[in-house]
Design a protein around this motif. Structure first.
Motif, mmCIF file in Angstrom:
data_model
loop_
_atom_site.group_PDB
_atom_site.id
_atom_site.type_symbol
_atom_site.label_atom_id
_atom_site.label_comp_id
_atom_site.label_asym_id
_atom_site.label_seq_id
_atom_site.Cartn_x
_atom_site.Cartn_y
_atom_site.Cartn_z
ATOM 1 N N THR A 3 0.534 -63.613 41.540
ATOM 2 C CA THR A 3 0.375 -62.295 42.179
ATOM 3 C C THR A 3 1.017 -61.184 41.346
ATOM 4 O OG1 THR A 3 2.297 -62.812 43.520
ATOM 5 C CG2 THR A 3 0.169 -63.102 44.570
ATOM 6 N N SER A 6 -1.425 -60.311 38.634
ATOM 7 C CA SER A 6 -2.593 -59.571 39.117
ATOM 8 C C SER A 6 -2.200 -58.152 39.524
ATOM 9 C CB SER A 6 -3.343 -60.341 40.210
ATOM 10 O OG SER A 6 -2.769 -60.152 41.433
ATOM 11 N N ALA A 7 -0.970 -57.959 40.037
ATOM 12 C CA ALA A 7 -0.508 -56.587 40.342
ATOM 13 C C ALA A 7 -0.379 -55.776 39.048
ATOM 14 C CB ALA A 7 0.830 -56.639 41.073
ATOM 15 N N PHE A 9 -2.136 -56.223 36.326
ATOM 16 C CA PHE A 9 -3.487 -55.894 35.866
ATOM 17 C C PHE A 9 -4.097 -54.760 36.696
ATOM 18 C CE2 PHE A 9 -3.680 -60.310 33.887
ATOM 19 C CZ PHE A 9 -3.480 -59.807 32.613
ATOM 20 N N ASP A 10 -3.847 -54.786 38.011
ATOM 21 C CA ASP A 10 -4.338 -53.690 38.872
ATOM 22 C C ASP A 10 -3.745 -52.359 38.410
ATOM 23 O OD1 ASP A 10 -5.771 -55.444 40.371
ATOM 24 O OD2 ASP A 10 -4.367 -55.514 42.066
ATOM 25 N N ALA A 11 -2.447 -52.400 38.083
ATOM 26 C CA ALA A 11 -1.773 -51.169 37.619
ATOM 27 C C ALA A 11 -2.372 -50.705 36.296
ATOM 28 C CB ALA A 11 -0.274 -51.420 37.481
ATOM 29 N N ARG A 13 -5.419 -51.214 35.309
ATOM 30 C CA ARG A 13 -6.736 -50.638 35.623
ATOM 31 C C ARG A 13 -6.559 -49.217 36.166
ATOM 32 N NH1 ARG A 13 -8.548 -54.177 39.321
ATOM 33 N NH2 ARG A 13 -8.298 -55.820 37.792
ATOM 34 N N PHE A 14 -5.555 -49.024 36.999
ATOM 35 C CA PHE A 14 -5.270 -47.708 37.595
ATOM 36 C C PHE A 14 -5.114 -46.648 36.501
ATOM 37 C CE2 PHE A 14 -2.589 -44.398 39.386
ATOM 38 C CZ PHE A 14 -2.997 -44.294 40.711
ATOM 39 N N GLU A 17 -8.581 -46.446 34.032
ATOM 40 C CA GLU A 17 -9.821 -45.920 34.614
ATOM 41 C C GLU A 17 -9.716 -44.471 35.062
ATOM 42 O OE1 GLU A 17 -10.991 -48.706 37.628
ATOM 43 O OE2 GLU A 17 -11.533 -50.233 36.137
ATOM 44 N N LEU A 112 0.101 -45.176 42.667
ATOM 45 C CA LEU A 112 0.626 -46.417 42.080
ATOM 46 C C LEU A 112 2.150 -46.401 42.237
ATOM 47 C CD1 LEU A 112 0.545 -48.979 40.292
ATOM 48 C CD2 LEU A 112 0.373 -47.473 38.289
ATOM 49 N N CYS A 126 -1.653 -48.780 45.384
ATOM 50 C CA CYS A 126 -1.510 -49.926 44.483
ATOM 51 C C CYS A 126 -0.006 -50.121 44.307
ATOM 52 C CB CYS A 126 -2.191 -49.576 43.150
ATOM 53 S SG CYS A 126 -2.035 -50.831 41.870
ATOM 54 N N TRP A 143 4.853 -55.189 32.071
ATOM 55 C CA TRP A 143 3.530 -54.562 32.146
ATOM 56 C C TRP A 143 2.951 -54.381 30.743
ATOM 57 C CZ3 TRP A 143 2.098 -48.846 32.608
ATOM 58 C CH2 TRP A 143 0.823 -48.692 33.163
#
Ligand code: 5GP
Ligand code: MN
Length: 332
Positions: A3, A6-7, A9-11, A13-14, A17, A112, A126, A143
Motif C-alpha cells: 500500500t 501504491s500511495a 505511485f498515486d502521488a 501521478r498527481f 498529470e 495531496l 490523495c 518517493w
C-alpha cells in the motif's frame, strides 16, 4: 505492490498529470515541513511544472540557506489572488495545520497530503501517511526512489535537513536503519552536512538565550518529579524581543532532566492564546494528550494551541490530563 508503494505511485501521478500547484508547509514551520516543501518545489521544477509556496506566517530565518527559501510566500504579509485546483500539503497533521489557506483552494480542489504524523486524519483527496517514517522528508526520499525522480545536491540538501531536524540530529528513537541509509545516500550528492547541522542545530540567537533564561527561571517540577514545566509569558516575549522562532527547543531542557518523563512548555503567544509543547521520554504518548486538546503530533513530541485560557488555566488543564496519562497524583 504494497500500500505504501501504491500511495507513492498515486502521488507521482498527481504531480505528473497536472501543471500548477500550491505547496503548503505547516504553521510554525520546522525543518521537516520546510525541507520537504522545498524538495517538492525543486522536483516540480525538474518536471517543468509551476508552483506557488505558501505558509500562514514567516518561515524561520535559520532555513534561509535552503534553495528556494525566498519563494515561500508569507501570507501574513502578502496576499495571493489566485485559486488552485492542485494543492500539496507537506508534514501537516490535519487540515488546520495548513493554517488559513482555504481561500486559495478552487471549489474542485484536489489535495495531496504527505505526512508522517500518526494523528493525521487523511484530509487529502490523495494521502501518503506513513507514521513509521521519522520525517515527511523520509517519505520524500522514498518517493524519489519509487517514482525514479532524480536527486541532486539541492534536493538532497532539503531532504537531509528534514531528516536531521525531525530526528534531533539522528538521536531520537525514530532514527532507524532506513533513515541512516537515506542520509548516507543523500551525502553522496555532495551536500554540506556540517553546515546544515551548524545552522539548524547549533546556532542560537541572543534572543533565544535571553528568553531561555526566563524559561529556566519558571521551571516547575511536579508529579513526583516526573513532569517538568516551563513557560514564557507575553511580557517575556516583549521584554526579550524574542519571537516564536527563538523559543524552539526550550521544551527539551525540562524533558532532559534525569527522571522526568514529560516536559511541558507553555508560550503565551498573546493574551488568551497559549501554545503548548509536549515531549516525553519513554512511556507517555503525548500525541494522545495533545489530541484531547485539539492538537496532535507524535508519541514523544506533540503540541496544541489553547484559546480563551490564562497561562495558569492552561497549565491546570494540561497537568490534569498528564496526571491521568501518568497515572500518578500531582504534588509540588
Ligand atoms: P512543537 O512542540 O515542536 O511545536 O511540536 C511538536 C510536534 O507536535 C510536531 O511534530 C508538530 O507537528 C506537532 N504539533 C505541534 N502543535 C500542533 C498542533 O497544534 N496540532 C497538531 N496536530 N500537531 C501539532
Ligand atoms: Mn515532521
Amino acid at each position: 505492490m504494497n500500500t505504501y508503494q501504491s500511495a507513492l505511485f498515486d502521488a507521482a501521478r498527481f504531480v505528473r498529470e497536472n501543471e500548477r500547484f500550491l505547496l503548503i508547509s505547516h504553521v510554525n514551520p520546522d525543518g521537516d515541513t520546510t525541507g520537504s516543501t522545498l524538495a517538492m518545489a525543486l522536483l516540480l521544477e525538474q518536471m517543468n511544472k509551476s508552483y506557488v509556496i505558501v505558509n500562514q506566517g514567516p518561515t524561520p530565518e535559520v532555513f534561509s540557506f535552503l534553495p528556494r527559501y525566498d519563494k515561500i510566500v508569507d501570507l501574513s504579509s502578502e496576499s495571493i489572488n489566485e485559486t488552485f485546483t492542485h494543492v500539496i500539503a507537506l508534514d501537516a497533521a490535519d487540515s488546520s495545520r495548513m493554517g488559513d489557506v482555504t481561500h486559495l483552494f478552487a471549489p474542485d480542489v484536489a489535495l495531496l497530503n504527505i505526512d508522517h504524523h500518526p494523528t493525521n486524519d487523511a484530509f487529502g483527496t490523495c494521502n501518503v501517511i506513513v507514521p513509521s517514517a521519522a520525517a515527511t522528508a523520509e517519505i520524500m526520499y522514498d518517493w524519489c526512489e519509487a517514482a525514479s525522480f532524480s536527486l541532486n545536491k539541492e534536493i538532497a540538501t532539503c531532504i537531509y535537513t528534514g531528516l536531521l531536524t525531525d530526528t534531533g540530529g539522528f538521536r531520537y528513537s525514530n532514527t532507524t536503519p532506513h533513515v541512516m541509509e537515506a542520509a548516507s545516500k543523500l551525502l553522496t550528492y555532495g551536500i554540506n552536512s556540517a553546515e546544515i547541522a551548524e545552522r539548524c542545530l547549533e546556532s542560537i540567537t541572543l534572543e533565544h538565550v535571553q528568553v531561555l533564561r526566563r524559561a529556566l527561571q519558571s521551571l516547575e517540577v511536579t508529579h513526583g518529579n516526573l513532569v517538568a514545566t516551563m513557560q514564557v509569558t507575553n511580557q517575556d516575549f516583549m521584554e526579550t524581543m524574542a519571537t516564536n522562532e527563538d523559543v524552539s527547543g526550550i521544551v527539551n531542557y525540562g524533558r532532559n532532566i534525569e527522571g522526568v518523563e514529560v516536559g511541558l512548555f507553555f508560550t503565551e503567544i498573546e493574551q488568551g492564546v497559549i501554545k503548548v509543547s509536549f515531549r516525553s521520554r519513554a512511556t507517555v504518548d503525548v500525541a494522545l494528550v495533545a489530541k484531547e486538546l485539539g492538537g496532535g503530533g507524535h508519541a514523544r513530541a506533540a503540541g496544541c494551541t489553547l484559546k480563551g485560557l490564562s497561562l495558569q488555566e492552561a497549565k491546570d488543564k494540561v497537568w490534569w490530563l498528564v496526571t491521568k496519562a501518568l497515572g500518578v497524583e500531582s504534588h509540588e
